[in-house]
Design a protein around this motif. Structure first.
Motif, PDB file in Angstrom:
ATOM      1  N   THR A  14       0.902  -1.318  -0.037  1.00 17.80           N
ATOM      2  CA  THR A  14      -0.043  -0.040   0.069  1.00 17.80           C
ATOM      3  C   THR A  14       0.944   1.192  -0.013  1.00 17.80           C
ATOM      4  O   THR A  14       0.543   2.401  -0.592  1.00 17.80           O
ATOM      5  N   ASP A  63      -7.007   0.945  -0.948  1.00 22.00           N
ATOM      6  CA  ASP A  63      -7.106   1.150   0.440  1.00 22.00           C
ATOM      7  C   ASP A  63      -8.189   0.357   1.054  1.00 22.00           C
ATOM      8  O   ASP A  63      -8.221  -0.220   2.013  1.00 22.00           O
ATOM      9  N   ILE A  95      -3.818   2.771   6.872  1.00 18.67           N
ATOM     10  CA  ILE A  95      -4.930   3.393   6.223  1.00 18.67           C
ATOM     11  C   ILE A  95      -5.018   4.892   6.583  1.00 18.67           C
ATOM     12  O   ILE A  95      -5.666   5.492   5.715  1.00 18.67           O
ATOM     13  N   SER A 115      -2.814   6.658   4.510  1.00 16.20           N
ATOM     14  CA  SER A 115      -3.066   6.719   3.052  1.00 16.20           C
ATOM     15  C   SER A 115      -4.457   7.798   3.119  1.00 16.20           C
ATOM     16  O   SER A 115      -4.433   8.679   2.103  1.00 16.20           O
TER      17      SER A 115
END
Lengths: 227, 227
Positions: free
Chosen positions: B154, B195, B220, B223
């Motif tokens: 990610t 996400d 998370i 992001s």
């Protein structure tokens, strides 16, 4: 036993309504920060997100506790499952407000939004605030009139969103690509906020009448279709 | 009684894994359609969304049935609540793929993405596909190794997303505001897809060890913070 459940469910509904109210305040303040290049207010919105997260944890704990306690009645179970989903939507609305505030911070002391489109952004925000407030009221009152209103307003959001995008891609747009990209992403944040608000309205309807098709109203699909 | 629950939970996990696999295929095909201006493939992605919706209804029914059936064990209850959330994430990933396909359709017979950034969009898509596949595997295998991998990837998504946005707002960008806005919104769609995939990984971890903080990994939040 069941009256204790009912009591806890009522408390849960109040918590969900409060989360919607917090989201309404957050997007409202974030827009002020954005349009007035007010860094302090933007930072307050970002810091306030912690409260929304804490509130989410509280509602999740309440729901978990309710689900664990006893074999629930079908209608109560519906409320509990719905609560999980509404919590996620309301939390997401808070996160979207934070993103608006962050854009305001990044541009400070300049304005992120050219004055020419500020009015449209303000309108978009006012609709988003109204939708979140209507969610709050609909949760507490269980009035279908409110959820119907929400669905009507979402059409207005889509319309404004499309108008904003068409201003950006018009050859007369004279603020360059960077500003265009920011305004496009901002518009998308408001549109997403509104979409979550409408999803909540659908879930309230679903709870009122137990018809699962209402939990995914056609309007959501329509809004999903225009990026 | 409990072995019947276990059997149904296993079936539910397979359904969730399948939803992640469908999302991986959808975003992969949508990117092909986008980069090759292949309208038929784009339309296939849009039409295929119906299957994802149907799958969501199936998993929701299974979960509801499981929750209604008996007072569940705490660990099973965790799996059931998680399933509701994973279903929503996976369904959203499918919807984001549809949005990519719609942008491809809207520009047909032209390309929506200038060749100069096609490579970066393809990379972003490859990462998104890999994340959704890793979710699928992690759900079936319950291996923490996979969810750790997801979190690493990610970071790469965030990096690519920022790179793409910086290309767009560079004064040397010569494709105009309209193309810039489209590529910005496209990049955002892939970033959102990633996400949701990471959120699913967090939920799988949460199920493995019951630590709720893992259900909202710091990544998370990170992001979320870079739009």
């Amino acid at each position: 036993m069941q009256s204790a459940v009912r009591f806890e469910l009522t408390a849960l509904t109040s918590q969900l309504a409060e989360m919607c109210g917090m989201a309404a305040d957050a997007i409202d303040q974030a827009t002020h920060a954005l349009l007035l290049a007010d860094r302090e207010m933007a930072q307050a919105v970002i810091a306030g997100y912690e409260n929304a997260s804490a509130m989410r944890s509280t509602t999740e704990e309440t729901t978990f506790h309710l689900l664990a306690a006893q074999p629930p009645l079908a209608a109560d179970l519906r409320s509990m499952v719905n609560a999980i989903r509404i919590t996620a939507d309301a939390e997401r609305m808070g996160a979207l407000s934070v993103q608006v505030a962050e854009i305001a911070c990044r541009h400070h002391p300049y304005h992120a939004v050219p004055a020419e489109v500020g009015g449209r952004v303000a309108e978009l925000s006012a609709l988003a605030v109204a939708l979140a407030r209507a969610d709050q009221e609909a949760l507490l009152s269980r009035e279908r009139r409110l959820t119907a209103l929400l669905r009507r307003d979402t059409g207005a959001v889509g319309e404004l969103y499309r108008q904003l995008l068409s201003v950006l891609i018009d050859p007369r747009w004279r603020y360059g690509v960077a500003a265009g990209v920011d305004v496009a992403l901002l518009s998308r944040l408001y549109e997403r906020f509104a979409d979550h608000a409408v999803q909540i309205a659908g879930r309230v309807d679903f709870e009122i009448d137990g018809d699962p098709s209402r939990a995914n109203p056609a309007e959501i699909t329509a809004s999903r279709l225009d990026l």
